[in-house]
Design an enzyme around this catalytic site. Structure first.
Site, PDB file in Angstrom:
ATOM      1  N   GLY A  60       0.837  -1.204   0.000  1.00 51.21           N
ATOM      2  CA  GLY A  60       0.000   0.000   0.000  1.00 51.21           C
ATOM      3  C   GLY A  60       0.865   1.244   0.000  1.00 51.21           C
ATOM      4  N   GLY A  61       0.277   2.329   0.515  1.00 56.60           N
ATOM      5  CA  GLY A  61       0.990   3.602   0.541  1.00 56.60           C
ATOM      6  C   GLY A  61       2.281   3.534   1.340  1.00 56.60           C
ATOM      7  N   GLY A  83      25.099  12.003 -29.334  1.00 50.75           N
ATOM      8  CA  GLY A  83      24.521  12.584 -28.125  1.00 50.75           C
ATOM      9  C   GLY A  83      25.098  11.941 -26.876  1.00 50.75           C
ATOM     10  CB  ALA A  84      26.133   8.490 -26.178  1.00 52.57           C
TER      11      ALA A  84
END
Ligand code: HXC
Length: 513
Positions: free
Chosen positions: A169-170, A403-404
């Site tokens: 859960g949370g 870009g790398a």
């Protein structure tokens, strides 16, 4: 009453808090240790000091519960880990399933805030059935206060979450807000359990398949470390703390090196094949360069095309970020970007210099990546490198394309000292791709297109695919022999350790997310 009587009564209360033999057996049957056994492994012998031992659960206080227990299902306190002060909270699954009520939360928050005030790491050992049902909204309010303390502590003290049982859960969001998550094969975390998944999504899935330690270590990347059992996991936590400072204004622990800082590494010339198409394991390169070959890998089983982790160089802690040609040819994809970004942020927060080892053909192409948001996640990586003010060293082992090249510690991103091996290839793209774009018509018109293409590829390689163009522009600081990698990086580290860079004052940037 005599003092002896007072002491006897105190001991009785503390014995209740310490739990019964039945509880120990119940945990062991599940293949888990008790909260107290875990504390004993985590801390140096006889160094742990429990606080709030006598806190009582609120609902039991006003409901007059028959099974009233001191401690309210969580042990909190401080002690020494490898001789250094650390705070911890260990949920005790033998008391109401380790569920979190108001006082249980108060204890955790109190210990967290003490850790923050005194600049000590905080470790949460999670084993809990979640919000204590009987305490309703008081329990939910407790979670919110823990989350808030997590956020305030973030970037100030190391926060480690160790999941040793259920975390559902949370409740998962406290670990989610911390620096590192450790899990065992025998633990699980999920937002909604298998029952809800079955009824809402008509999907049949077990607890292990939905959120077991292995799934989070290999699929989601939520877990940074996976261990077989509690003991192995807690010893790993001790190891990791050895690489982290107590807080963001301290340096990580220095250990005088036994390994010769000037040691040459001729084996590197064998480990990395000159042929850029041949894979190898970059972890062997790391082991060759760092002190005693010791490397603590983070996220070992997730996004394996990027390798990150801690090591020591000349006794100083360093963070290594390396492309891994053995997986996806070392390309950068969404997961690799997220993995490296997280690690760089950690290093920058805790004053750990970053050493980047590059051998990257570029970003992984395709619709999967574009639809998944590689633009956003690749941008995160740039942001993290740009914002990092710790020393940034880089060594290009082979490929550094497109870009790398830009996004990984380049000069443009204020990389400090950057080196390349003589076989390195720094270019916009590989030779075959470049010739295909630039000379398509010329190749088509040639009498022997294949031969002409080969000629042009060779010319391109000669002209562009080397480290010397970058060296001639000052975009790398030197071209070095592979065997000198360790000694050159040691010298670069020594001179950059005094680096003091400050950000332009602003409330905060808006990093891509
Ligand atoms: C109160 C709880 C409890 C809970 C377990 N117990 N979970 N008591 N609140 N949430 C108690 C049981 O009643 C039992 O008490 C004892 O702990 C041991 O539980 P068992 O079920 O016998 O143990 P086991 O078989 O090992 O199963 C453990 C478990 C299971 C998987 C954790 O108990 C379970 O599913 N619990 C509920 C989990 C859950 O749905 N929690 C709420 C999640 S939502 P006795 O007296 O018999 O020993 C949530 C929201 C958080 O947490 C929001 C944050 C923002």
């Amino acid at each position: 009453m005599s003092m002896e009587d007072f002491v006897r009564k105190l001991r009785e209360r503390k014995a209740i808090a310490a739990g019964s033999t039945k509880d120990v057996e119940a945990q062991h049957k599940k293949g888990r240790l008790t909260a107290r056994e875990r504390i004993n492994i985590l801390f140096d012998p006889d160094s742990f000091n429990e606080i709030d031992t006598l806190v009582m659960p609120r609902y039991e206080t006003y409901m007059g519960g028959k099974d009233s227990r001191y401690g309210d299902g969580v042990i909190t306190g401080f002690g020494l880990v490898n001789g250094r002060q650390v705070f911890a909270a260990a949920q005790d699954a033998s008391v109401m399933g380790g569920s979190l009520g108001e006082m249980h939360a108060n204890k955790i928050v109190k210990a967290m805030r003490m850790a923050l005030s005194y600049g000590c790491p905080f470790i949460a050992l999670n084993d809990s059935g979640g919000a204590r049902i009987q305490e309703g909204v008081d329990s939910l309010g407790g979670y919110a206060r823990i989350f808030d303390a997590n956020c305030e502590s973030s970037g100030v003290i190391p926060q480690l979450s160790v999941i040793l049982g259920p975390c559902a859960g949370g409740a998962v969001y406290s670990p989610g807000l911390t620096d590192f998550i450790f899990m065992t094969e025998n633990s699980y975390m999920f937002i909604t359990g298998p029952e809800v998944v079955r009824s809402v999504m008509q999907e049949n899935v077990s607890q292990e398949e939905l959120g077991g330690g292995r799934i989070h270590a290999t699929e989601s990347g939520v877990a940074h470390f996976l261990s077989l059992d509690d003991r192995e996991c807690l010893l790993k936590v001790r190891d990791l703390l050895g690489y982290l400072p107590a807080n963001n204004i301290s340096d990580p622990p220095y250990v005088p090196p036994r390994d010769d800082p000037e040691r040459r590494c001729p084996e590197l010339e064998e480990i990395v094949p000159v042929d850029p198409g041949k894979p190898y394991d970059v972890r062997q390169v790391i082991a060759s360069i760092v002190d005693d070959g010791r490397f603590m890998e983070v996220h070992e089983l997730w996004a394996q095309n990027m390798v990150v982790g801690f090591a020591r160089l000349d006794g100083y802690v360093v963070g290594i970020v390396a492309n891994q040609p053995m997986h996806l040819a070392g390309t950068i994809d969404i997961k690799a970007s997220i993995k490296a970004t997280h690690f760089i942020r950690i290093c920058d927060t805790y004053n750990v210099p970053i050493i980047t080892l590059q051998d990257v053909p570029g970003f992984l192409p395709g619709t999967n990546q574009e639809y998944g948001g590689i633009i956003r996640d690749g941008a995160r990586l740039i942001y993290a490198y740009s914002e990092a003010t710790v020393p940034k060293l880089m060594l290009i082992l082979r490929k550094s394309y497109g870009g790398a090249y830009c996004v990984m510690s380049s000069k443009g991103l204020r990389g400090d000292l950057l080196y390349a091996w003589p076989n390195a290839e720094l270019a916009v793209m590989g030779a075959a791709g470049a010739v295909n774009i630039l000379f398509r018509n010329e190749v088509k018109a040639a009498a022997d297109p294949a031969a002409r293409s080969q000629e042009l590829v060779a010319e391109y390689q000669e002209k562009f695919n080397n480290p010397y163009v970058a060296a001639s522009r000052g975009l790398i600081d030197d071209v070095i022999e592979p065997r000198d990698s360790r000694r050159i990086l040691v010298r670069a580290l020594r001179v950059t350790l005094s680096k003091r860079e400050r950000h332009i004052p602003k409330k905060h940037g808006i990093s891509p997310m």
